[in-house]
Design an enzyme around this catalytic site. Structure first.
Site, short mmCIF file in Angstrom:
data_model
loop_
_atom_site.label_atom_id
_atom_site.label_comp_id
_atom_site.label_asym_id
_atom_site.label_seq_id
_atom_site.Cartn_x
_atom_site.Cartn_y
_atom_site.Cartn_z
N TRP A 325 50.10 25.79 -51.64
CA TRP A 325 49.61 27.17 -51.70
C TRP A 325 48.78 27.50 -50.47
O TRP A 325 48.83 28.63 -49.95
CB TRP A 325 48.75 27.35 -52.96
CG TRP A 325 48.16 28.73 -53.10
CD1 TRP A 325 48.72 29.80 -53.73
CD2 TRP A 325 46.90 29.19 -52.59
NE1 TRP A 325 47.89 30.89 -53.64
CE2 TRP A 325 46.77 30.55 -52.94
CE3 TRP A 325 45.88 28.58 -51.85
CZ2 TRP A 325 45.64 31.30 -52.61
CZ3 TRP A 325 44.77 29.33 -51.52
CH2 TRP A 325 44.66 30.67 -51.90
N HIS A 326 48.05 26.51 -49.96
CA HIS A 326 47.17 26.76 -48.83
C HIS A 326 47.93 26.98 -47.53
O HIS A 326 47.39 27.61 -46.60
CB HIS A 326 46.19 25.60 -48.65
CG HIS A 326 45.03 25.67 -49.59
ND1 HIS A 326 45.07 25.18 -50.87
CD2 HIS A 326 43.78 26.19 -49.45
CE1 HIS A 326 43.91 25.38 -51.47
NE2 HIS A 326 43.11 26.00 -50.63
N GLY A 327 49.13 26.50 -47.42
CA GLY A 327 49.85 26.74 -46.18
C GLY A 327 51.16 25.98 -46.10
O GLY A 327 51.35 24.95 -46.77
#
Length: 482
Positions: A325-327
Protein backbone atom coordinates in the site's frame (compact mmCIF):
# COMPACT_ATOMS: atom_id res chain seq x y z
CA UNK A 1 -1.28 23.48 -1.24
CA UNK A 2 1.03 22.45 1.58
CA UNK A 3 0.04 22.80 5.22
CA UNK A 4 3.40 24.52 5.75
CA UNK A 5 2.92 27.07 2.95
CA UNK A 6 2.01 30.76 2.86
CA UNK A 7 -0.92 29.85 0.60
CA UNK A 8 -2.41 27.66 3.33
CA UNK A 9 -1.74 30.36 5.93
CA UNK A 10 -4.11 32.59 3.90
CA UNK A 11 -6.56 29.83 2.93
CA UNK A 12 -7.28 28.49 6.43
CA UNK A 13 -8.26 31.78 8.20
CA UNK A 14 -10.40 32.77 5.21
CA UNK A 15 -12.36 29.50 5.23
CA UNK A 16 -12.58 29.65 9.04
CA UNK A 17 -14.06 33.17 8.98
CA UNK A 18 -16.59 32.36 6.25
CA UNK A 19 -17.53 29.07 7.90
CA UNK A 20 -18.37 30.49 11.33
CA UNK A 21 -19.79 33.65 9.78
CA UNK A 22 -22.63 31.59 8.29
CA UNK A 23 -23.12 29.46 11.43
CA UNK A 24 -26.40 31.20 12.25
CA UNK A 25 -27.76 30.57 8.78
CA UNK A 26 -27.56 26.95 7.74
CA UNK A 27 -25.65 23.74 8.36
CA UNK A 28 -26.13 22.95 4.67
CA UNK A 29 -24.29 26.15 3.70
CA UNK A 30 -21.46 25.34 6.10
CA UNK A 31 -21.03 21.87 4.61
CA UNK A 32 -21.27 23.24 1.09
CA UNK A 33 -18.55 25.78 1.92
CA UNK A 34 -16.29 23.06 3.35
CA UNK A 35 -16.86 20.93 0.25
CA UNK A 36 -16.04 23.81 -2.10
CA UNK A 37 -12.94 24.64 -0.03
CA UNK A 38 -11.91 20.98 -0.14
CA UNK A 39 -12.22 20.78 -3.92
CA UNK A 40 -10.26 24.02 -4.27
CA UNK A 41 -7.62 22.66 -1.88
CA UNK A 42 -7.29 19.51 -4.00
CA UNK A 43 -7.33 21.41 -7.30
CA UNK A 44 -4.33 23.41 -6.11
CA UNK A 45 -2.30 20.19 -6.37
CA UNK A 46 -3.43 19.31 -9.89
CA UNK A 47 -6.88 20.28 -11.10
CA UNK A 48 -6.77 17.54 -13.75
CA UNK A 49 -7.17 14.84 -11.09
CA UNK A 50 -10.16 16.54 -9.50
CA UNK A 51 -12.41 14.63 -11.90
CA UNK A 52 -11.04 11.35 -10.51
CA UNK A 53 -11.94 12.37 -6.95
CA UNK A 54 -15.43 13.48 -8.04
CA UNK A 55 -15.97 10.31 -10.08
CA UNK A 56 -14.86 8.05 -7.21
CA UNK A 57 -17.15 9.92 -4.84
CA UNK A 58 -20.13 9.69 -7.19
CA UNK A 59 -19.52 6.00 -7.84
CA UNK A 60 -19.52 5.03 -4.17
CA UNK A 61 -22.46 7.31 -3.36
CA UNK A 62 -24.56 5.78 -6.15
CA UNK A 63 -23.38 2.25 -5.29
CA UNK A 64 -24.47 2.67 -1.68
CA UNK A 65 -27.99 3.66 -2.76
CA UNK A 66 -28.25 0.85 -5.31
CA UNK A 67 -27.14 -1.77 -2.78
CA UNK A 68 -29.71 -0.51 -0.28
CA UNK A 69 -32.50 -0.57 -2.88
CA UNK A 70 -31.45 -3.88 -4.46
CA UNK A 71 -34.27 -6.41 -4.62
CA UNK A 72 -31.98 -9.42 -4.55
CA UNK A 73 -28.70 -10.54 -3.03
CA UNK A 74 -27.37 -11.03 -6.54
CA UNK A 75 -27.93 -7.40 -7.51
CA UNK A 76 -26.49 -6.20 -4.21
CA UNK A 77 -23.32 -8.22 -4.88
CA UNK A 78 -23.18 -6.88 -8.44
CA UNK A 79 -23.12 -3.26 -7.31
CA UNK A 80 -20.72 -4.05 -4.48
CA UNK A 81 -18.13 -5.76 -6.68
CA UNK A 82 -18.56 -3.15 -9.42
CA UNK A 83 -17.58 -0.39 -6.98
CA UNK A 84 -14.73 -2.43 -5.49
CA UNK A 85 -13.42 -3.35 -8.94
CA UNK A 86 -13.47 0.20 -10.29
CA UNK A 87 -11.92 1.74 -7.17
CA UNK A 88 -9.18 -0.86 -6.88
CA UNK A 89 -8.73 -0.72 -10.66
CA UNK A 90 -8.05 3.03 -10.63
CA UNK A 91 -5.64 2.60 -7.73
CA UNK A 92 -3.93 -0.28 -9.52
CA UNK A 93 -3.54 1.58 -12.81
CA UNK A 94 -2.18 4.81 -11.38
CA UNK A 95 -0.10 3.35 -8.57
CA UNK A 96 0.89 -0.20 -9.49
CA UNK A 97 0.65 -0.78 -13.24
CA UNK A 98 4.22 0.32 -14.01
CA UNK A 99 5.55 -1.74 -11.10
CA UNK A 100 3.92 -4.93 -12.35
CA UNK A 101 4.89 -4.23 -15.97
CA UNK A 102 8.54 -3.58 -15.12
CA UNK A 103 8.73 -6.53 -12.70
CA UNK A 104 7.26 -8.85 -15.35
CA UNK A 105 9.74 -7.57 -17.93
CA UNK A 106 12.62 -8.21 -15.51
CA UNK A 107 11.29 -11.73 -14.85
CA UNK A 108 11.18 -12.48 -18.58
CA UNK A 109 14.69 -11.11 -19.09
CA UNK A 110 15.88 -13.52 -16.41
CA UNK A 111 14.74 -16.35 -18.68
CA UNK A 112 16.41 -14.83 -21.72
CA UNK A 113 13.38 -13.05 -23.20
CA UNK A 114 13.35 -9.36 -24.00
CA UNK A 115 10.03 -7.60 -23.44
CA UNK A 116 9.33 -3.93 -24.08
CA UNK A 117 6.09 -3.48 -22.17
CA UNK A 118 4.09 -0.28 -22.39
CA UNK A 119 4.24 1.86 -19.23
CA UNK A 120 2.19 4.85 -18.13
CA UNK A 121 3.83 8.26 -18.12
CA UNK A 122 1.55 9.79 -15.49
CA UNK A 123 2.05 11.18 -12.02
CA UNK A 124 0.32 9.56 -9.07
CA UNK A 125 -2.82 11.50 -8.09
CA UNK A 126 -2.13 12.91 -4.64
CA UNK A 127 -4.18 11.28 -1.88
CA UNK A 128 -5.63 8.52 -4.08
CA UNK A 129 -4.75 5.77 -1.59
CA UNK A 130 -6.48 7.66 1.22
CA UNK A 131 -9.73 8.73 -0.43
CA UNK A 132 -10.04 5.34 -2.13
CA UNK A 133 -9.91 3.66 1.28
CA UNK A 134 -12.57 6.10 2.56
CA UNK A 135 -14.87 4.97 -0.23
CA UNK A 136 -14.03 1.28 0.14
CA UNK A 137 -14.83 1.22 3.87
CA UNK A 138 -18.13 3.02 3.20
CA UNK A 139 -19.20 0.55 0.52
CA UNK A 140 -18.12 -2.48 2.56
CA UNK A 141 -19.97 -1.24 5.65
CA UNK A 142 -23.18 -0.82 3.65
CA UNK A 143 -22.76 -4.25 2.06
CA UNK A 144 -22.29 -5.80 5.52
CA UNK A 145 -25.39 -3.91 6.78
CA UNK A 146 -23.34 -2.00 9.36
CA UNK A 147 -24.55 1.43 8.19
CA UNK A 148 -27.27 2.98 6.07
CA UNK A 149 -26.26 4.75 2.84
CA UNK A 150 -26.00 8.52 2.98
CA UNK A 151 -28.61 10.14 0.71
CA UNK A 152 -27.31 13.72 0.95
CA UNK A 153 -24.70 13.99 -1.83
CA UNK A 154 -23.05 17.08 -0.30
CA UNK A 155 -22.60 15.41 3.08
CA UNK A 156 -21.21 12.24 1.54
CA UNK A 157 -18.87 14.17 -0.75
CA UNK A 158 -17.58 16.13 2.22
CA UNK A 159 -16.93 12.86 4.09
CA UNK A 160 -14.68 11.70 1.24
CA UNK A 161 -13.07 15.03 0.38
CA UNK A 162 -12.78 16.91 3.69
CA UNK A 163 -9.61 18.92 3.09
CA UNK A 164 -7.73 18.41 6.41
CA UNK A 165 -7.54 14.64 5.76
CA UNK A 166 -7.87 14.50 1.98
CA UNK A 167 -4.31 13.92 0.85
CA UNK A 168 -2.67 12.03 3.74
CA UNK A 169 -5.33 10.93 6.19
CA UNK A 170 -6.19 9.92 8.77
CA UNK A 171 -8.35 7.35 6.97
CA UNK A 172 -11.79 8.09 8.35
CA UNK A 173 -14.85 5.86 8.77
CA UNK A 174 -18.38 6.85 7.83
CA UNK A 175 -19.55 5.77 11.29
CA UNK A 176 -17.28 8.37 12.89
CA UNK A 177 -17.17 11.33 10.50
CA UNK A 178 -20.58 11.41 8.78
CA UNK A 179 -22.61 11.90 12.00
CA UNK A 180 -20.43 14.92 12.83
CA UNK A 181 -20.94 16.34 9.33
CA UNK A 182 -24.72 16.02 9.66
CA UNK A 183 -24.87 17.50 13.15
CA UNK A 184 -25.08 21.25 13.80
CA UNK A 185 -21.79 22.57 15.14
CA UNK A 186 -21.31 25.53 17.46
CA UNK A 187 -18.09 27.44 17.91
CA UNK A 188 -16.15 26.30 20.97
CA UNK A 189 -13.35 28.66 21.95
CA UNK A 190 -11.56 26.05 24.09
CA UNK A 191 -11.55 23.51 21.26
CA UNK A 192 -10.38 26.12 18.78
CA UNK A 193 -7.45 27.12 21.00
CA UNK A 194 -6.60 23.45 21.47
CA UNK A 195 -6.73 23.02 17.70
CA UNK A 196 -4.33 25.92 17.15
CA UNK A 197 -1.96 24.45 19.74
CA UNK A 198 -1.98 21.09 17.94
CA UNK A 199 -1.38 22.81 14.60
CA UNK A 200 1.61 24.61 16.13
CA UNK A 201 3.02 21.34 17.44
CA UNK A 202 2.48 19.67 14.08
CA UNK A 203 4.26 22.48 12.25
CA UNK A 204 7.16 22.25 14.68
CA UNK A 205 7.50 18.51 14.08
CA UNK A 206 7.32 18.96 10.31
CA UNK A 207 9.39 22.09 9.72
CA UNK A 208 11.93 21.97 12.55
CA UNK A 209 12.28 18.21 13.15
CA UNK A 210 11.41 16.39 9.92
CA UNK A 211 12.79 18.83 7.35
CA UNK A 212 16.08 19.24 9.21
CA UNK A 213 16.47 15.51 9.77
CA UNK A 214 15.83 15.07 6.04
CA UNK A 215 18.86 17.22 5.20
CA UNK A 216 21.22 14.87 7.04
CA UNK A 217 19.41 11.62 6.22
CA UNK A 218 19.53 12.50 2.51
CA UNK A 219 23.27 13.22 2.60
CA UNK A 220 23.97 9.87 4.23
CA UNK A 221 21.50 7.71 2.28
CA UNK A 222 22.48 9.13 -1.10
CA UNK A 223 26.14 8.19 -0.71
CA UNK A 224 26.41 5.36 1.87
CA UNK A 225 29.74 4.09 0.49
CA UNK A 226 31.44 7.26 1.70
CA UNK A 227 30.32 6.89 5.32
CA UNK A 228 31.28 4.76 8.29
CA UNK A 229 28.98 2.19 9.88
CA UNK A 230 28.25 4.52 12.79
CA UNK A 231 27.33 7.33 10.39
CA UNK A 232 24.98 5.02 8.49
CA UNK A 233 23.33 3.98 11.75
CA UNK A 234 22.88 7.65 12.64
CA UNK A 235 21.40 8.24 9.19
CA UNK A 236 18.76 5.62 9.91
CA UNK A 237 17.95 7.37 13.19
CA UNK A 238 17.68 10.71 11.38
CA UNK A 239 15.25 9.15 8.91
CA UNK A 240 13.23 7.58 11.74
CA UNK A 241 12.64 11.03 13.24
CA UNK A 242 12.16 12.54 9.79
CA UNK A 243 9.29 10.23 8.88
CA UNK A 244 7.77 10.47 12.35
CA UNK A 245 7.98 14.27 12.47
CA UNK A 246 6.71 14.49 8.90
CA UNK A 247 3.72 12.15 9.10
CA UNK A 248 2.65 12.66 12.71
CA UNK A 249 3.20 16.38 12.15
CA UNK A 250 0.80 16.26 9.21
CA UNK A 251 -1.72 14.35 11.32
CA UNK A 252 -1.44 16.91 14.13
CA UNK A 253 -2.08 19.75 11.69
CA UNK A 254 -5.03 17.87 10.18
CA UNK A 255 -6.62 17.10 13.55
CA UNK A 256 -5.98 20.62 14.84
CA UNK A 257 -7.38 22.21 11.68
CA UNK A 258 -10.52 20.07 11.84
CA UNK A 259 -11.03 20.98 15.49
CA UNK A 260 -11.24 24.63 14.39
CA UNK A 261 -14.37 23.65 12.46
CA UNK A 262 -15.85 21.66 15.33
CA UNK A 263 -15.10 18.24 13.83
CA UNK A 264 -12.98 15.60 15.56
CA UNK A 265 -10.87 13.29 13.38
CA UNK A 266 -9.49 9.90 14.34
CA UNK A 267 -6.22 9.92 16.25
CA UNK A 268 -3.48 8.67 13.95
CA UNK A 269 -0.36 8.54 16.16
CA UNK A 270 0.00 7.69 19.83
CA UNK A 271 3.69 8.14 20.70
CA UNK A 272 4.90 5.07 18.74
CA UNK A 273 8.60 5.49 19.59
CA UNK A 274 7.79 4.84 23.26
CA UNK A 275 6.60 1.33 22.36
CA UNK A 276 8.00 -1.69 24.19
CA UNK A 277 7.52 -4.17 21.34
CA UNK A 278 6.62 -4.16 17.65
CA UNK A 279 3.00 -5.14 18.32
CA UNK A 280 2.61 -2.05 20.49
CA UNK A 281 4.39 0.05 17.87
CA UNK A 282 1.83 -0.91 15.25
CA UNK A 283 -1.02 -0.06 17.58
CA UNK A 284 0.46 3.43 17.87
CA UNK A 285 1.78 4.14 14.35
CA UNK A 286 -0.58 5.20 11.52
CA UNK A 287 -3.48 3.95 13.61
CA UNK A 288 -6.19 4.66 11.03
CA UNK A 289 -4.45 2.46 8.42
CA UNK A 290 -3.59 -0.33 10.87
CA UNK A 291 -7.18 -0.53 12.13
CA UNK A 292 -8.49 -0.34 8.54
CA UNK A 293 -6.48 -3.43 7.58
CA UNK A 294 -7.53 -5.12 10.82
CA UNK A 295 -11.24 -4.55 10.26
CA UNK A 296 -11.45 -5.01 6.48
CA UNK A 297 -8.77 -7.61 5.80
CA UNK A 298 -7.37 -9.34 8.91
CA UNK A 299 -10.72 -10.15 10.57
CA UNK A 300 -12.45 -11.24 7.31
CA UNK A 301 -9.49 -13.59 6.71
CA UNK A 302 -10.23 -15.23 10.04
CA UNK A 303 -8.23 -12.95 12.33
CA UNK A 304 -6.81 -14.81 15.28
CA UNK A 305 -9.73 -17.23 15.67
CA UNK A 306 -8.31 -20.17 13.75
CA UNK A 307 -5.22 -21.10 15.70
CA UNK A 308 -1.56 -20.16 15.47
CA UNK A 309 -1.05 -21.04 11.80
CA UNK A 310 -3.96 -18.88 10.72
CA UNK A 311 -2.72 -15.98 12.87
CA UNK A 312 0.75 -16.30 11.34
CA UNK A 313 -0.64 -16.45 7.80
CA UNK A 314 -2.99 -13.51 8.31
CA UNK A 315 -0.29 -11.42 9.97
CA UNK A 316 2.07 -11.92 7.04
CA UNK A 317 -0.71 -11.02 4.59
CA UNK A 318 -1.54 -7.84 6.50
CA UNK A 319 2.05 -6.61 6.65
CA UNK A 320 2.83 -7.48 3.03
CA UNK A 321 -0.31 -5.67 1.86
CA UNK A 322 0.54 -2.75 4.14
CA UNK A 323 4.00 -2.56 2.62
CA UNK A 324 2.57 -2.68 -0.90
CA UNK A 325 0.00 0.00 0.00
CA UNK A 326 2.87 2.35 0.79
CA UNK A 327 4.37 2.14 -2.66
CA UNK A 328 5.02 0.17 -5.81
CA UNK A 329 8.56 -0.88 -4.96
CA UNK A 330 10.09 -4.09 -3.63
CA UNK A 331 11.65 -2.08 -0.81
CA UNK A 332 8.21 -1.47 0.71
CA UNK A 333 7.30 -5.14 0.42
CA UNK A 334 10.51 -6.16 2.20
CA UNK A 335 9.83 -3.47 4.82
CA UNK A 336 6.43 -5.05 5.44
CA UNK A 337 7.96 -8.54 5.54
CA UNK A 338 10.54 -7.41 8.11
CA UNK A 339 7.86 -6.01 10.39
CA UNK A 340 5.91 -9.26 10.05
CA UNK A 341 9.02 -11.20 11.09
CA UNK A 342 9.68 -8.83 14.00
CA UNK A 343 6.14 -9.21 15.33
CA UNK A 344 6.00 -12.98 14.79
CA UNK A 345 7.46 -14.07 18.17
CA UNK A 346 4.74 -12.17 20.03
CA UNK A 347 2.07 -13.65 17.72
CA UNK A 348 3.29 -17.21 18.25
CA UNK A 349 3.76 -16.78 22.01
CA UNK A 350 0.47 -14.84 22.27
CA UNK A 351 2.15 -11.85 23.94
CA UNK A 352 1.18 -9.30 21.29
CA UNK A 353 -1.34 -7.64 23.63
CA UNK A 354 0.88 -7.44 26.69
CA UNK A 355 1.51 -3.70 26.37
CA UNK A 356 -1.85 -2.01 25.86
CA UNK A 357 -1.35 0.99 28.15
CA UNK A 358 1.17 3.76 27.57
CA UNK A 359 4.56 3.01 29.11
CA UNK A 360 5.15 4.10 32.74
CA UNK A 361 1.57 5.30 33.08
CA UNK A 362 1.24 7.62 36.07
CA UNK A 363 5.01 7.65 36.61
CA UNK A 364 7.78 10.04 35.69
CA UNK A 365 10.27 7.48 34.41
CA UNK A 366 10.18 3.97 32.91
CA UNK A 367 11.80 1.02 34.63
CA UNK A 368 15.18 -0.20 33.39
CA UNK A 369 13.41 -3.11 31.71
CA UNK A 370 10.97 -0.78 29.95
CA UNK A 371 13.77 1.52 28.83
CA UNK A 372 15.69 -1.42 27.32
CA UNK A 373 12.51 -2.60 25.58
CA UNK A 374 11.91 0.88 24.13
CA UNK A 375 15.48 1.15 22.85
CA UNK A 376 15.42 -2.33 21.30
CA UNK A 377 12.05 -1.70 19.64
CA UNK A 378 13.25 1.64 18.30
CA UNK A 379 16.43 -0.04 17.02
CA UNK A 380 14.69 -2.73 14.98
CA UNK A 381 12.18 -0.14 13.74
CA UNK A 382 15.09 1.97 12.46
CA UNK A 383 16.54 -1.13 10.78
CA UNK A 384 13.26 -1.67 8.91
CA UNK A 385 13.09 2.03 7.98
CA UNK A 386 16.30 1.56 5.97
CA UNK A 387 14.35 -0.49 3.43
CA UNK A 388 11.51 2.02 3.46
CA UNK A 389 13.93 4.86 2.66
CA UNK A 390 16.29 3.15 0.19
CA UNK A 391 15.70 3.67 -3.53
CA UNK A 392 15.94 -0.06 -4.27
CA UNK A 393 16.85 -3.36 -2.63
CA UNK A 394 20.49 -3.27 -3.70
CA UNK A 395 20.90 0.13 -2.04
CA UNK A 396 19.16 -1.13 1.11
CA UNK A 397 21.32 -4.25 1.43
CA UNK A 398 24.49 -2.24 0.77
CA UNK A 399 23.43 0.24 3.44
CA UNK A 400 22.88 -2.55 5.98
CA UNK A 401 26.18 -4.15 5.01
CA UNK A 402 27.90 -0.81 5.58
CA UNK A 403 26.43 -0.51 9.08
CA UNK A 404 27.72 -3.90 10.16
CA UNK A 405 31.28 -3.19 9.08
CA UNK A 406 34.43 -2.65 11.15
CA UNK A 407 33.77 1.12 11.05
CA UNK A 408 30.66 0.83 13.22
CA UNK A 409 32.55 2.04 16.30
CA UNK A 410 34.13 5.03 14.54
CA UNK A 411 32.83 8.49 15.35
CA UNK A 412 30.08 9.54 12.88
CA UNK A 413 31.20 12.03 10.25
CA UNK A 414 29.12 13.56 7.45
CA UNK A 415 28.58 16.85 5.65
CA UNK A 416 26.95 19.31 8.03
CA UNK A 417 27.85 17.27 11.10
CA UNK A 418 28.37 20.26 13.37
CA UNK A 419 25.23 22.02 12.15
CA UNK A 420 23.27 18.86 12.98
CA UNK A 421 23.77 19.40 16.72
CA UNK A 422 20.97 21.96 16.63
CA UNK A 423 18.66 19.36 15.09
CA UNK A 424 19.71 16.84 17.73
CA UNK A 425 18.76 19.36 20.40
CA UNK A 426 15.29 19.74 18.88
CA UNK A 427 14.91 15.95 18.67
CA UNK A 428 15.75 15.80 22.37
CA UNK A 429 13.18 18.55 23.05
CA UNK A 430 10.58 16.59 21.06
CA UNK A 431 11.25 13.44 23.09
CA UNK A 432 11.02 15.29 26.42
CA UNK A 433 7.77 17.09 25.57
CA UNK A 434 6.09 13.99 24.15
CA UNK A 435 7.24 11.90 27.11
CA UNK A 436 5.75 14.36 29.59
CA UNK A 437 2.51 14.54 27.56
CA UNK A 438 2.35 10.87 26.52
CA UNK A 439 -0.93 10.26 28.38
CA UNK A 440 -2.63 13.04 26.39
CA UNK A 441 -3.69 13.32 22.76
CA UNK A 442 -0.63 15.14 21.43
CA UNK A 443 2.71 16.40 22.65
CA UNK A 444 1.91 19.99 23.54
CA UNK A 445 -1.61 19.53 24.90
CA UNK A 446 -0.96 19.69 28.65
CA UNK A 447 2.78 20.36 28.68
CA UNK A 448 2.43 23.94 29.90
CA UNK A 449 -0.96 23.72 31.59
CA UNK A 450 0.49 24.40 35.06
CA UNK A 451 2.70 27.26 33.88
CA UNK A 452 1.80 30.95 33.93
CA UNK A 453 0.21 32.52 30.89
CA UNK A 454 3.42 34.45 30.20
CA UNK A 455 5.50 31.24 30.31
CA UNK A 456 3.10 29.51 27.90
CA UNK A 457 3.18 32.34 25.40
CA UNK A 458 6.95 32.59 25.65
CA UNK A 459 7.27 28.91 24.75
CA UNK A 460 4.75 29.21 21.91
CA UNK A 461 6.75 32.18 20.58
CA UNK A 462 9.92 30.10 20.86
CA UNK A 463 8.37 27.40 18.65
CA UNK A 464 6.98 29.95 16.16
CA UNK A 465 10.34 31.68 15.79
CA UNK A 466 12.13 28.45 14.95
CA UNK A 467 9.34 27.37 12.59
CA UNK A 468 9.88 30.60 10.65
CA UNK A 469 13.67 30.27 10.80
CA UNK A 470 13.55 26.78 9.24
CA UNK A 471 10.64 27.35 6.85
CA UNK A 472 12.60 29.09 4.12
CA UNK A 473 12.06 26.28 1.61
CA UNK A 474 8.71 24.48 1.61
CA UNK A 475 9.16 20.71 1.61
CA UNK A 476 6.34 18.34 0.76
CA UNK A 477 5.13 15.67 3.17
CA UNK A 478 6.48 12.16 2.67
CA UNK A 479 3.10 10.46 2.68
CA UNK A 480 1.80 12.57 -0.20
CA UNK A 481 3.53 10.08 -2.52
CA UNK A 482 1.42 7.23 -1.17
Amino acid sequence: MLFNSLQYLIFLPLVFALYWGMNHRSLKLQNLLLLAASYYFYACWDWRFLFLLVFSTGLDYYTGLKMKDAHSVRMKKFWFWLSIGINVGFLGIFKYYNFFAESFAELLSGFGFQANLWTLQVILPVGISFYTFHGLSYVIDIYKNRIEPERNIVDYSLFVSYFPLLVAGPIERATHLLPQIKKRRNFDYTKAVDGLRQILWGLFKKVVIADNCANYANVIFENPEAHSGSTLALGAVFFAFQIYGDFSGYSDIALGTSRLFGIELLKNFNYPYFSRDIAEFWRRWHISLSTWFRDYLYIPLGGSQGGTLMKVRNTFIIFLVSGFWHGANWTFIVWGLLNALFIMPSIILNTNRNNLDIVAKGKNFPTIKELIQIILTFGITCFAWIFFRAKDLDAAFNYVKGIFSDTFFNLPHFAGKYYSFGTMFFIFLLIVIEWLDRENNYGLQKFLSKKTKMARWFFYLFLIVFIFIYSGQEQSFIYFQF
